[in-house]
Design a protein around this motif. Structure first.
Motif, PDB file in Angstrom:
ATOM      1  N   LEU A 285     -10.941  -9.001 -21.602  1.00  0.00           N
ATOM      2  CA  LEU A 285      -9.674  -8.805 -22.307  1.00  0.00           C
ATOM      3  C   LEU A 285      -9.882  -7.773 -23.414  1.00  0.00           C
ATOM      4  CD1 LEU A 285      -8.648 -12.570 -22.742  1.00  0.00           C
ATOM      5  CD2 LEU A 285      -7.900 -10.993 -20.954  1.00  0.00           C
ATOM      6  N   PRO A 286      -9.454  -6.531 -23.204  1.00  0.00           N
ATOM      7  CA  PRO A 286      -9.643  -5.486 -24.217  1.00  0.00           C
ATOM      8  C   PRO A 286      -8.559  -5.557 -25.292  1.00  0.00           C
ATOM      9  CG  PRO A 286      -8.616  -4.560 -22.262  1.00  0.00           C
ATOM     10  CD  PRO A 286      -8.807  -6.019 -21.971  1.00  0.00           C
ATOM     11  N   MET A 287      -8.951  -5.813 -26.531  1.00  0.00           N
ATOM     12  CA  MET A 287      -7.992  -6.154 -27.577  1.00  0.00           C
ATOM     13  C   MET A 287      -7.922  -5.115 -28.696  1.00  0.00           C
ATOM     14  SD  MET A 287      -8.954 -10.183 -27.985  1.00  0.00           S
ATOM     15  CE  MET A 287      -8.447 -11.388 -26.759  1.00  0.00           C
ATOM     16  N   GLY A 288      -6.802  -5.181 -29.426  1.00  0.00           N
ATOM     17  CA  GLY A 288      -6.684  -4.498 -30.703  1.00  0.00           C
ATOM     18  C   GLY A 288      -6.911  -2.998 -30.667  1.00  0.00           C
ATOM     19  N   PHE A 289      -6.409  -2.303 -29.627  1.00  0.00           N
ATOM     20  CA  PHE A 289      -6.601  -0.850 -29.507  1.00  0.00           C
ATOM     21  C   PHE A 289      -8.086  -0.490 -29.419  1.00  0.00           C
ATOM     22  CE2 PHE A 289      -2.423   0.310 -31.931  1.00  0.00           C
ATOM     23  CZ  PHE A 289      -1.683   0.001 -30.815  1.00  0.00           C
ATOM     24  N   LYS A 355       1.012   3.027 -33.229  1.00  0.00           N
ATOM     25  CA  LYS A 355       0.439   2.581 -34.514  1.00  0.00           C
ATOM     26  C   LYS A 355       1.485   1.920 -35.388  1.00  0.00           C
ATOM     27  CE  LYS A 355      -3.798   5.039 -35.611  1.00  0.00           C
ATOM     28  NZ  LYS A 355      -4.512   5.757 -36.686  1.00  0.00           N
ATOM     29  N   VAL A 356       2.691   2.501 -35.407  1.00  0.00           N
ATOM     30  CA  VAL A 356       3.767   1.927 -36.210  1.00  0.00           C
ATOM     31  C   VAL A 356       4.114   0.532 -35.709  1.00  0.00           C
ATOM     32  CG1 VAL A 356       6.221   2.136 -36.796  1.00  0.00           C
ATOM     33  CG2 VAL A 356       4.737   4.149 -36.903  1.00  0.00           C
ATOM     34  N   ARG A 357       4.211   0.382 -34.393  1.00  0.00           N
ATOM     35  CA  ARG A 357       4.624  -0.897 -33.815  1.00  0.00           C
ATOM     36  C   ARG A 357       3.559  -1.977 -33.927  1.00  0.00           C
ATOM     37  NH1 ARG A 357       7.914   0.136 -28.144  1.00  0.00           N
ATOM     38  NH2 ARG A 357       9.340   1.747 -28.896  1.00  0.00           N
ATOM     39  N   TYR A 358       2.310  -1.614 -33.640  1.00  0.00           N
ATOM     40  CA  TYR A 358       1.270  -2.633 -33.487  1.00  0.00           C
ATOM     41  C   TYR A 358       0.081  -2.482 -34.433  1.00  0.00           C
ATOM     42  CZ  TYR A 358       3.663  -2.760 -28.933  1.00  0.00           C
ATOM     43  OH  TYR A 358       4.602  -2.812 -27.942  1.00  0.00           O
ATOM     44  N   GLY A 359      -0.058  -1.336 -35.090  1.00  0.00           N
ATOM     45  CA  GLY A 359      -1.282  -1.061 -35.839  1.00  0.00           C
ATOM     46  C   GLY A 359      -1.613  -2.078 -36.908  1.00  0.00           C
ATOM     47  N   GLY A 360      -0.629  -2.403 -37.770  1.00  0.00           N
ATOM     48  CA  GLY A 360      -0.871  -3.382 -38.824  1.00  0.00           C
ATOM     49  C   GLY A 360      -1.054  -4.777 -38.266  1.00  0.00           C
ATOM     50  N   TYR A 361      -0.237  -5.130 -37.265  1.00  0.00           N
ATOM     51  CA  TYR A 361      -0.333  -6.452 -36.649  1.00  0.00           C
ATOM     52  C   TYR A 361      -1.694  -6.647 -35.988  1.00  0.00           C
ATOM     53  CZ  TYR A 361       0.721 -10.341 -33.494  1.00  0.00           C
ATOM     54  OH  TYR A 361       0.695 -11.531 -32.810  1.00  0.00           O
ATOM     55  N   TYR A 362      -2.172  -5.621 -35.279  1.00  0.00           N
ATOM     56  CA  TYR A 362      -3.482  -5.734 -34.638  1.00  0.00           C
ATOM     57  C   TYR A 362      -4.608  -5.780 -35.669  1.00  0.00           C
ATOM     58  CZ  TYR A 362      -1.725  -5.019 -29.867  1.00  0.00           C
ATOM     59  OH  TYR A 362      -1.097  -5.163 -28.659  1.00  0.00           O
ATOM     60  N   ARG A 363      -4.414  -5.137 -36.795  1.00  0.00           N
ATOM     61  CA  ARG A 363      -5.408  -5.245 -37.877  1.00  0.00           C
ATOM     62  C   ARG A 363      -5.532  -6.693 -38.317  1.00  0.00           C
ATOM     63  NH1 ARG A 363      -9.402  -2.156 -40.091  1.00  0.00           N
ATOM     64  NH2 ARG A 363      -8.032  -0.348 -40.224  1.00  0.00           N
ATOM     65  N   LEU A 364      -4.393  -7.359 -38.509  1.00  0.00           N
ATOM     66  CA  LEU A 364      -4.422  -8.778 -38.854  1.00  0.00           C
ATOM     67  C   LEU A 364      -5.105  -9.585 -37.750  1.00  0.00           C
ATOM     68  CD1 LEU A 364      -0.773  -9.310 -40.196  1.00  0.00           C
ATOM     69  CD2 LEU A 364      -2.851  -9.071 -41.555  1.00  0.00           C
ATOM     70  N   GLY A 365      -4.810  -9.235 -36.508  1.00  0.00           N
ATOM     71  CA  GLY A 365      -5.412  -9.931 -35.377  1.00  0.00           C
ATOM     72  C   GLY A 365      -6.915  -9.763 -35.324  1.00  0.00           C
ATOM     73  N   ASN A 366      -7.388  -8.572 -35.661  1.00  0.00           N
ATOM     74  CA  ASN A 366      -8.830  -8.330 -35.662  1.00  0.00           C
ATOM     75  C   ASN A 366      -9.532  -9.190 -36.709  1.00  0.00           C
ATOM     76  OD1 ASN A 366      -8.218  -6.461 -33.723  1.00  0.00           O
ATOM     77  ND2 ASN A 366      -8.713  -4.657 -34.947  1.00  0.00           N
ATOM     78  N   VAL A 367      -8.877  -9.356 -37.870  1.00  0.00           N
ATOM     79  CA  VAL A 367      -9.421 -10.235 -38.916  1.00  0.00           C
ATOM     80  C   VAL A 367      -9.418 -11.678 -38.435  1.00  0.00           C
ATOM     81  CG1 VAL A 367      -9.051 -11.129 -41.249  1.00  0.00           C
ATOM     82  CG2 VAL A 367      -8.740  -8.679 -40.782  1.00  0.00           C
ATOM     83  N   PHE A 368      -8.329 -12.071 -37.789  1.00  0.00           N
ATOM     84  CA  PHE A 368      -8.191 -13.426 -37.260  1.00  0.00           C
ATOM     85  C   PHE A 368      -9.309 -13.742 -36.268  1.00  0.00           C
ATOM     86  CE2 PHE A 368      -6.530 -15.950 -33.665  1.00  0.00           C
ATOM     87  CZ  PHE A 368      -6.198 -17.127 -34.305  1.00  0.00           C
ATOM     88  N   ALA A 417       6.179  -8.616 -43.284  1.00  0.00           N
ATOM     89  CA  ALA A 417       5.609  -7.994 -44.481  1.00  0.00           C
ATOM     90  C   ALA A 417       4.089  -7.887 -44.380  1.00  0.00           C
ATOM     91  CB  ALA A 417       6.001  -8.799 -45.721  1.00  0.00           C
ATOM     92  N   LEU A 418       3.453  -8.918 -43.836  1.00  0.00           N
ATOM     93  CA  LEU A 418       1.998  -8.896 -43.656  1.00  0.00           C
ATOM     94  C   LEU A 418       1.584  -7.763 -42.716  1.00  0.00           C
ATOM     95  CD1 LEU A 418       1.180 -12.715 -43.284  1.00  0.00           C
ATOM     96  CD2 LEU A 418       0.397 -11.202 -45.121  1.00  0.00           C
ATOM     97  N   ALA A 419       2.302  -7.640 -41.594  1.00  0.00           N
ATOM     98  CA  ALA A 419       1.972  -6.599 -40.617  1.00  0.00           C
ATOM     99  C   ALA A 419       2.197  -5.207 -41.199  1.00  0.00           C
ATOM    100  CB  ALA A 419       2.795  -6.785 -39.361  1.00  0.00           C
ATOM    101  N   LYS A 420       3.241  -5.076 -42.011  1.00  0.00           N
ATOM    102  CA  LYS A 420       3.542  -3.766 -42.600  1.00  0.00           C
ATOM    103  C   LYS A 420       2.522  -3.402 -43.675  1.00  0.00           C
ATOM    104  CE  LYS A 420       7.842  -2.694 -42.865  1.00  0.00           C
ATOM    105  NZ  LYS A 420       9.290  -2.595 -43.249  1.00  0.00           N
ATOM    106  N   ALA A 421       2.056  -4.418 -44.414  1.00  0.00           N
ATOM    107  CA  ALA A 421       1.123  -4.160 -45.516  1.00  0.00           C
ATOM    108  C   ALA A 421      -0.304  -3.880 -45.017  1.00  0.00           C
ATOM    109  CB  ALA A 421       1.096  -5.361 -46.462  1.00  0.00           C
ATOM    110  N   ALA A 422      -0.646  -4.438 -43.843  1.00  0.00           N
ATOM    111  CA  ALA A 422      -2.006  -4.235 -43.327  1.00  0.00           C
ATOM    112  C   ALA A 422      -2.194  -2.779 -42.878  1.00  0.00           C
ATOM    113  CB  ALA A 422      -2.249  -5.185 -42.154  1.00  0.00           C
ATOM    114  N   PRO A 423      -3.317  -2.169 -43.211  1.00  0.00           N
ATOM    115  CA  PRO A 423      -3.566  -0.803 -42.739  1.00  0.00           C
ATOM    116  C   PRO A 423      -3.680  -0.784 -41.220  1.00  0.00           C
ATOM    117  CG  PRO A 423      -5.542  -1.732 -43.750  1.00  0.00           C
ATOM    118  CD  PRO A 423      -4.434  -2.690 -44.019  1.00  0.00           C
ATOM    119  N   ALA A 424      -3.055   0.195 -40.591  1.00  0.00           N
ATOM    120  CA  ALA A 424      -3.046   0.284 -39.128  1.00  0.00           C
ATOM    121  C   ALA A 424      -4.441   0.556 -38.591  1.00  0.00           C
ATOM    122  CB  ALA A 424      -2.088   1.381 -38.658  1.00  0.00           C
ATOM    123  N   VAL A 425      -4.765  -0.071 -37.455  1.00  0.00           N
ATOM    124  CA  VAL A 425      -6.055   0.156 -36.811  1.00  0.00           C
ATOM    125  C   VAL A 425      -6.026   1.517 -36.129  1.00  0.00           C
ATOM    126  CG1 VAL A 425      -6.607  -2.263 -36.471  1.00  0.00           C
ATOM    127  CG2 VAL A 425      -5.307  -1.097 -34.728  1.00  0.00           C
TER     128      VAL A 425
END
Length: 425
Positions: A285-289, A355-368, A417-425
């Motif tokens: 499963l290739p994740m997070g860009f 990046k706009v759509r998923y970058g911040g969200y995937y950054r949060l996911g990578n931390v998770f 807000a969390l996804a928007k604030a996280a720097p995009a991957v």
């Protein structure tokens, strides 16, 4: 290089959900599309077969009939089991997404989507294994090389744009020098079908946060599990693990699956080898860009080829279809411009919008992923989170990426807000 006749305006490599969705939307816009698939339909794929409301929305856009009469099994949400608690969480009621999920085997799911692409006007060729790009004197892709049929007859196909939707192996991106990034999460999953009179009809997708064996019930097994009823007398049972886990790559996941199932209730029939329907199959499963850039030299990456699996929940189909739709939109605009700088400017919008759509969200996911890779953190989160249904509803929205981007409730606003604030991957 001498001028050649184009076989299509766009060549799409791979007729999985991402490739077929791309081809469908391109064809709907009048673009000549050649969809190349290495296998023959119908064909098996390793997958949990469960679709969240994000994927359902994409199916509706393709004009797919998602009724039970059309062979789909609907579900109301997610049943989470862990910490001695069993919690049923309904999919949220949102303006942006439907409030139901679906289950269907990949055996005919992919076939159905490929047929929708053909009905829209795409040309599908099966039994064609793409081996690499055709490059012009500037190093830009102007087509693909391939092996056709059982005899592997060499062939070349030309088009001004190519979409790589060839899955986790990413043979075409690899030929362009695009390798996987080691700093992004990677998962592995194994699954098997079982006959089960008790579990095959289920209103909920079932997720197990803790896995235990019959021999050692006090010891937690690595990974998480799922049981999805198929509605046809069978269930799809599987487990996944992340590369942030200390046991990643050191575990026999097929044995782990049967070990866990040995501890499930006897009347479910999952501990009985006689009820197994087919072998245990596995996939990455290739994740997070984890493969970038998503556009380079005339080639756009879609879905698993670009590492677009959601790190929070391992969902890949919805993101393959969404990125396919976006790739089609960008390609249509690019092809309306003259080749050269103007067209490249339009194509550059694809990775930017991803990046706009998923970058911040995937950054949060990578931390998770890094956090839950620690068994102690996972145990604490399960023990203290599961007793609080409101918190778990928030977690469901976060992990399934189901919010209304504008308006919505307080949970939506916090997640957005969390996804928007996280720097995009």
């Amino acid at each position: 290089m001498a001028a050649v006749e184009h076989d299509a305006d766009v060549i799409v490599v791979g007729a999985g959900p991402g490739g077929s969705t791309t081809a469908y939307h391109l064809a709907r816009h009048g673009v000549r599309v050649l969809l190349l698939e290495k296998t023959e339909f119908p064909r098996e794929k390793v997958c949990g077969d469960g679709l969240t409301p994000r994927a359902v929305k994409q199916l509706v856009k393709l004009g797919v009939d998602t009724s039970t009469e059309a062979g789909w099994l609907r579900n109301r949400g997610l049943r989470v089991i862990g910490g001695g608690i069993r919690l049923e969480l309904d999919w949220p009621d949102l303006a942006s997404f439907p409030n139901y999920g679906l289950v269907r085997t990949r055996l005919d799911f992919d076939d159905l989507l490929a047929k929708r692409a053909v009905e829209a006007g795409a040309t599908l060729r099966t039994g064609v294994t793409v081996t690499g790009p055709v490059l012009d004197e500037t190093g830009r892709s102007v087509g693909v090389t391939a092996e056709v049929g059982p005899d592997k007859t060499p062939a070349t196909f030309h088009a001004p744009l190519v979409v790589a939707a060839d899955g986790v192996s990413g043979r075409l991106p690899l030929a362009l020098g695009l390798t996987k990034r080691d700093d992004r999460p990677m998962g592995v999953a194994v699954r098997r079908y079982y006959r089960s009179a008790v579990k095959h009809q289920d209103d909920y997708l079932e997720s197990w946060l803790e896995l235990r064996s019959r021999e050692h019930p006090d010891k937690l097994l690595p990974g998480y599990g799922w049981i999805f009823g198929m509605g046809d007398g069978r269930v799809n049972v599987g487990l996944g693990a992340l590369n942030s886990s200390p046991s990643f790559g050191k575990t026999n996941y097929r044995r782990l699956l049967t070990d866990w199932l040995g501890n499930t209730p006897e009347d479910w029939g999952l501990a009985d080898e006689a009820n197994a329907d087919g072998p245990i199959l596995g996939a990455a499963l290739p994740m997070g860009f984890n493969r970038v850039p998503h556009y380079t030299r005339g080639v756009l990456l879609v879905g698993d080829s670009g590492g677009m699996v959601n790190p929070f929940n391992g969902e890949g189909i919805a993101y393959a279809m969404e990125s396919g739709e976006l790739a089609a939109e960008v390609a249509v605009q690019a092809l309306a411009r003259p080749a050269g700088a103007e067209r490249e400017r339009a194509l550059a919008a694809y990775p930017t919008e991803l990046k706009v759509r998923y970058g911040g969200y995937y950054r949060l996911g990578n931390v998770f992923v890094k956090l839950i890779g620690n068994p102690q953190v996972m145990r604490l989160a399960t023990r203290h989170g599961m007793p609080h249904p409101t918190l778990m509803r928030f977690v469901l929205k976060l992990m399934a990426n189901l919010t209304d981007p504008r308006g919505g409730d307080a949970m939506d606003r916090v997640i957005n807000a969390l996804a928007k604030a996280a720097p995009a991957v």
